[in-house]
Design a protein around this motif. Sequence first.
Motif, short mmCIF file in Angstrom:
data_model
loop_
_atom_site.label_atom_id
_atom_site.label_comp_id
_atom_site.label_asym_id
_atom_site.label_seq_id
_atom_site.Cartn_x
_atom_site.Cartn_y
_atom_site.Cartn_z
N SER A 40 -55.21 -35.52 40.79
CA SER A 40 -54.74 -36.33 39.66
C SER A 40 -55.90 -37.14 39.06
O SER A 40 -56.07 -37.20 37.84
CB SER A 40 -53.62 -37.25 40.11
OG SER A 40 -53.22 -38.08 39.06
N SER A 41 -56.70 -37.75 39.91
CA SER A 41 -57.87 -38.51 39.45
C SER A 41 -58.87 -37.60 38.75
O SER A 41 -59.38 -37.96 37.68
CB SER A 41 -58.53 -39.21 40.64
OG SER A 41 -59.67 -39.91 40.23
N ASP A 42 -59.13 -36.44 39.33
CA ASP A 42 -60.04 -35.47 38.71
C ASP A 42 -59.53 -35.04 37.34
O ASP A 42 -60.30 -34.95 36.38
CB ASP A 42 -60.21 -34.23 39.60
CG ASP A 42 -60.98 -34.52 40.88
OD1 ASP A 42 -61.58 -35.60 40.99
OD2 ASP A 42 -60.95 -33.64 41.78
N GLU A 43 -58.24 -34.78 37.23
CA GLU A 43 -57.64 -34.35 35.97
C GLU A 43 -57.72 -35.45 34.92
O GLU A 43 -58.03 -35.19 33.75
CB GLU A 43 -56.18 -33.92 36.20
CG GLU A 43 -55.55 -33.21 35.02
CD GLU A 43 -56.23 -31.89 34.67
OE1 GLU A 43 -56.25 -31.53 33.48
OE2 GLU A 43 -56.74 -31.21 35.59
N ASP A 44 -57.47 -36.69 35.33
CA ASP A 44 -57.58 -37.83 34.40
C ASP A 44 -58.99 -37.92 33.83
O ASP A 44 -59.18 -38.14 32.63
CB ASP A 44 -57.23 -39.15 35.09
CG ASP A 44 -55.75 -39.28 35.40
OD1 ASP A 44 -54.94 -38.49 34.85
OD2 ASP A 44 -55.40 -40.17 36.20
N ARG A 45 -59.99 -37.74 34.69
CA ARG A 45 -61.39 -37.79 34.23
C ARG A 45 -61.69 -36.66 33.27
O ARG A 45 -62.34 -36.85 32.25
CB ARG A 45 -62.34 -37.73 35.44
CG ARG A 45 -62.91 -39.06 35.81
CD ARG A 45 -64.07 -39.00 36.79
NE ARG A 45 -64.15 -37.88 37.68
CZ ARG A 45 -63.48 -37.76 38.82
NH1 ARG A 45 -62.64 -38.69 39.21
NH2 ARG A 45 -63.63 -36.71 39.59
N LYS A 46 -61.22 -35.46 33.61
CA LYS A 46 -61.49 -34.29 32.76
C LYS A 46 -60.91 -34.47 31.35
O LYS A 46 -61.48 -33.97 30.38
CB LYS A 46 -60.90 -33.03 33.39
CG LYS A 46 -61.67 -32.52 34.57
CD LYS A 46 -61.01 -31.28 35.14
CE LYS A 46 -61.63 -30.89 36.46
NZ LYS A 46 -60.92 -29.77 37.09
N ASN A 47 -59.80 -35.20 31.25
CA ASN A 47 -59.15 -35.38 29.96
C ASN A 47 -59.83 -36.39 29.05
O ASN A 47 -59.52 -36.45 27.86
CB ASN A 47 -57.68 -35.79 30.15
CG ASN A 47 -56.85 -34.65 30.69
OD1 ASN A 47 -57.11 -33.48 30.42
ND2 ASN A 47 -55.86 -34.98 31.49
#
Length: 143
Positions: free
Chosen positions: A119-126
């Motif tokens: 979830s943290s990785d996805e937030d950063r990618k966005n």
Amino acid sequence: MKSLFLTMIIVMINFNVYAEDKPYTLGTVWEVSYIQVNDGKLEDYLKNLNSGYYPIYEEFKKKGWITSYKAISFSRNNPNDWNLMLLTEYPNWATFDRKEEEWEAIVDKVFKNKQAQESSDEDRKNIRVLWGSKIGREMIPVI
């Protein structure tokens, strides 16, 4: 025995002479990442780093695996330019010889579960684009 001792002294003298000829000494190893954070999202990106990335790095520091880390914000030269640099300082190249499981154990400890990490990785990618990273050795001038 005497010849071994003399050979060692000659080698040490030659090494010292060679080392003194260099206009630098080798320092720590640095990883530099170039990030393009979306407009208006810099604070969100830094909050994301504070909740996962930085606690992981604090654990790495406690273990002596990294020496320091920092984020530096830059103005853009054009709308498609990177605007954040992340720097991580490692004591030496040997740090990278650790088994992947050792690094992952710290990440797992901080995030508690894979879903939180993803979830943290996805937030950063966005909210950002990773332009790339480079790793190099600091060269300290001999003055």
